[in-house]
Design a protein around this motif. Structure first.
Motif, PDB file in Angstrom:
ATOM      1  N   ARG A   1      -3.403  -4.121   0.611  1.00  9.37           N
ATOM      2  CA  ARG A   1      -3.349  -2.679   0.423  1.00  9.37           C
ATOM      3  C   ARG A   1      -2.288  -2.126   1.368  1.00  9.37           C
ATOM      4  O   ARG A   1      -2.278  -2.437   2.561  1.00  9.37           O
ATOM      5  CB  ARG A   1      -4.706  -2.030   0.708  1.00  9.37           C
ATOM      6  N   VAL A   2      -1.377  -1.334   0.805  1.00  9.43           N
ATOM      7  CA  VAL A   2      -0.252  -0.813   1.576  1.00  9.43           C
ATOM      8  C   VAL A   2      -0.202   0.692   1.447  1.00  9.43           C
ATOM      9  O   VAL A   2      -0.798   1.287   0.542  1.00  9.43           O
ATOM     10  CB  VAL A   2       1.087  -1.427   1.100  1.00  9.43           C
ATOM     11  N   ALA A   3       0.515   1.302   2.375  1.00  8.55           N
ATOM     12  CA  ALA A   3       0.731   2.751   2.345  1.00  8.55           C
ATOM     13  C   ALA A   3       2.213   3.043   2.455  1.00  8.55           C
ATOM     14  O   ALA A   3       2.953   2.332   3.159  1.00  8.55           O
ATOM     15  CB  ALA A   3      -0.030   3.432   3.486  1.00  8.55           C
ATOM     16  N   ARG A   4       2.651   4.070   1.763  1.00  8.37           N
ATOM     17  CA  ARG A   4       4.015   4.552   1.941  1.00  8.37           C
ATOM     18  C   ARG A   4       4.134   5.153   3.332  1.00  8.37           C
ATOM     19  O   ARG A   4       3.158   5.648   3.911  1.00  8.37           O
ATOM     20  CB  ARG A   4       4.355   5.606   0.892  1.00  8.37           C
ATOM     21  N   THR A   5       5.315   5.084   3.899  1.00  5.91           N
ATOM     22  CA  THR A   5       5.548   5.652   5.218  1.00  5.91           C
ATOM     23  C   THR A   5       6.638   6.715   5.143  1.00  5.91           C
ATOM     24  O   THR A   5       7.445   6.740   4.211  1.00  5.91           O
ATOM     25  CB  THR A   5       5.966   4.575   6.230  1.00  5.91           C
TER      26      THR A   5
ATOM     27  N   ALA B   1       7.968   4.925  11.872  1.00  5.10           N
ATOM     28  CA  ALA B   1       7.283   4.985  10.582  1.00  5.10           C
ATOM     29  C   ALA B   1       5.874   5.549  10.774  1.00  5.10           C
ATOM     30  O   ALA B   1       5.117   5.070  11.619  1.00  5.10           O
ATOM     31  CB  ALA B   1       7.213   3.599   9.961  1.00  5.10           C
ATOM     32  N   ARG B   2       5.544   6.559   9.987  1.00  8.87           N
ATOM     33  CA  ARG B   2       4.211   7.140  10.022  1.00  8.87           C
ATOM     34  C   ARG B   2       3.561   6.984   8.652  1.00  8.87           C
ATOM     35  O   ARG B   2       4.177   7.269   7.617  1.00  8.87           O
ATOM     36  CB  ARG B   2       4.280   8.611  10.409  1.00  8.87           C
ATOM     37  N   LEU B   3       2.318   6.494   8.648  1.00 11.11           N
ATOM     38  CA  LEU B   3       1.619   6.273   7.392  1.00 11.11           C
ATOM     39  C   LEU B   3       1.348   7.591   6.678  1.00 11.11           C
ATOM     40  O   LEU B   3       1.049   8.603   7.300  1.00 11.11           O
ATOM     41  CB  LEU B   3       0.286   5.558   7.640  1.00 11.11           C
ATOM     42  N   THR B   4       1.438   7.541   5.360  1.00  8.16           N
ATOM     43  CA  THR B   4       1.022   8.671   4.536  1.00  8.16           C
ATOM     44  C   THR B   4      -0.268   8.264   3.812  1.00  8.16           C
ATOM     45  O   THR B   4      -0.759   7.138   3.950  1.00  8.16           O
ATOM     46  CB  THR B   4       2.101   9.033   3.504  1.00  8.16           C
TER      47      THR B   4
END
Length: 550
Positions: free
Chosen positions: A376-380, A392-395
């Motif tokens: 599972r990944v998140a855009r940054t 990089a900050r998670l969205t």
């Protein structure tokens, strides 16, 4: 441009000294030398003598007329460096400083712990002094460290640095003591009783974790371990590598990440011409992997891979390279962005395996029950920190990537070395320019952290050896007589099988013999017991003389 530096550059600066017109930069002492991805030949002043090509230990410098099609971008890369960094005040000849000499001619014996590139460069610097003899210890029965077990098998040019190391180990005063684990088989204080000084060059032996749930699941591996597996490192020969899934995800986008992605997507027939380990070649020949996704937390402009590696990747036409990035993120005249934009325009062949370079994406959780099933990944998004550096900050924009294996490739960290002070913040041995205390020193990644290239260890070794010589001249190190033969007897009583230079040469010859029979550079022996048997068999047969003066 008569000669051109290509992607195999190792940055040890041998070419700089060899060049009669000082046309290769950045050179030691130039701004940015320590951080340079590669060196560059100035097309305006190169006199086409070929001295640099002869000096290069990895065959990275070639005449422009012999460039392969995929190497042609290096013409512009070399030339553009001088447009951006003019060197008008160039000295007409490369300057070689006078060789330092010790004040006393009394013999000195030094133990070097670690037979990788850092340790070999330390030995080379020490052996420039006729008073000094060197014993190189390593826990494995084979030397060369990451050059043998870390360089990708399809980078055979880089592995030509072995020729340089063979020259070093052939010098009078050099001896191997392989198969000896310092800290387990022998303690530091014992080494100091039999040597005047000890230099540790043990590297950074642990990978950094992702710090996300599920990363301990079977199928979640370190890229470092996978590299050791396909390169035949004895500790990794039984690694649980399952290639039955169609997709693998690599977290991190440095050079190691590109290496593992390239090997996993390569045509096995191409790998069969390399020194890849037999067990890995067999597994890759049956692999079900069709796609490897390489994730970077930040954008293309902040990617960790180097330009030479990216240009080299573009030269492989037996795989698809898909670049997942917005067009505006690939705009600009930065050479890496230009190379990525060109890759993004390449047509896709559905018959080939695919490498996906994906940016602004970070791992959140490794998924699976009994083993990995996905990530599972998140855009940054990129935001500047207090120093203006983009972080990089998670969205909240998340998705799941199905995968049969997840590889982490987010850097290395040093672990504490027995008997040496550990800096928990930098994950290095606490030192002052390589000096831990008079008589005890450190070099390589254990000294400076996991930065630099193979050749970066040369300047690092010069600094450390300089500190050692300073201490010898200042009488801070006891110059009394030392004889390591007593230590060798004690190791034998402890059941330690010591492999010397003759034993290593026997292993090397046997691996090359097996490789030649299969049309390959070598077939590595990966079983430690077999390695020591080959070394002992040939030594007992008297095929080689022992190594070095005592």
């Amino acid at each position: 441009m008569p000669y051109v530096v290509t992607q195999s550059c190792c940055n040890d600066a041998s070419c700089v000294v060899a060049c009669p017109v000082n046309c290769i930069h950045p050179a030691p002492g130039d701004p940015g030398f320590a951080e340079a991805e590669m060196l560059h030949v100035d097309p305006a002043t190169c006199v086409d003598c070929g001295a640099c090509a002869t000096a290069c230990p990895v065959g990275a410098i070639v005449p422009h007329t012999k460039l392969q099609p995929h190497e042609l971008p290096f013409l512009e890369i070399n030339a553009s460096y001088y447009r951006d960094n003019p060197h008008a005040d160039r000295t007409p000849l490369a300057l070689v400083p006078a060789q330092r000499r010790l004040r006393s001619s009394d013999p000195v014996r030094v133990a070097v712990v670690g037979a990788g590139p850092a340790g070999m460069y330390v030995a080379d610097e020490l052996l420039k002094h006729p008073e000094v003899s060197v014993d190189v210890y390593d826990r494995l029965p084979t030397p060369y460290g990451l050059l043998r077990a870390g360089v990708a098998p399809d980078h055979q040019d880089t592995k030509r640095a072995e020729e340089l190391f063979r020259d070093i180990e052939s010098q009078p005063g050099f001896r191997y003591r392989l198969g000896v684990e310092v800290g387990e088989d022998v303690a530091l204080e014992e080494l100091l009783r039999h040597h005047h000084a000890v230099v540790y060059a043990v590297g950074a032996s642990a990978d950094r974790p992702l710090g996300v749930p599920g990363e301990d699941l079977p199928g979640s591996l370190s890229a470092t371990d996978l590299v050791g597996w396909y390169n035949g490192h004895p500790d990794r020969r039984d690694l649980d590598v399952r290639l039955d899934g169609e997709r693998v995800v690599v977290v991190g986008n440095g050079n190691v990440a590109l290496d593992v992605a390239r090997v996993l997507t390569a045509d096995p027939a191409r790998l069969a011409a390399t020194d890849i380990a037999d067990h890995a070649l067999a597994a890759l020949a049956e692999s079900g992997v069709r796609e490897v996704v390489v994730l970077g937390r930040r954008g293309p402009a902040q990617a960790a891979f180097t330009l030479p590696e990216l240009v080299g990747l573009a030269g492989h036409h037996d795989l698809n390279v898909r670049v997942e990035a917005a067009a505006e993120d690939l705009a600009g005249d930065d050479p890496r962005l230009v190379a990525l934009a060109e890759l993004a325009r390449r047509p896709v062949d559905p018959a080939l395996r695919t490498m996906v370079l994906r940016f602004n994406t970070a791992p959140v959780e490794v998924l699976g029950s009994d083993r990995v099933s996905g990530l599972r990944v998140a855009r940054t998004e990129l935001v500047p920190d207090g120093n203006g550096v983009l972080r990089a900050r998670l969205t909240e924009d998340t998705e799941t990537i199905e995968a049969g294996m997840v590889l982490r490739s987010v850097g290395y960290r040093g672990v504490p070395v027995r008997d040496l002070p550990h800096d928990a913040d930098t994950h290095t041995v606490r030192n002052d320019g390589g000096r831990v205390r008079p008589g005890v020193y450190v070099a390589g990644w254990a000294k400076r952290g996991s930065t630099g290239f193979i050749g970066s260890n040369k300047t690092c070794a010069q600094e450390t050896v300089g500190r050692l010589l300073d201490d010898l001249d200042a009488n801070l190190v006891d110059r009394g007589p030392r004889d390591p033969r007593g230590l060798e007897e004690e190791l034998r009583r402890r059941g330690v099988t010591v492999v010397d230079l003759a034993g290593w040469r026997a292993i090397d010859e046997e691996e090359r013999r097996r490789g030649a029979a299969a049309g390959r550079p070598r077939r590595k022996i990966v079983d430690p017991a077999e390695l020591t048997r080959v070394a002992a068999r040939d030594r007992l047969a008297g095929r080689y003389a022992g190594g070095g003066r005592r």
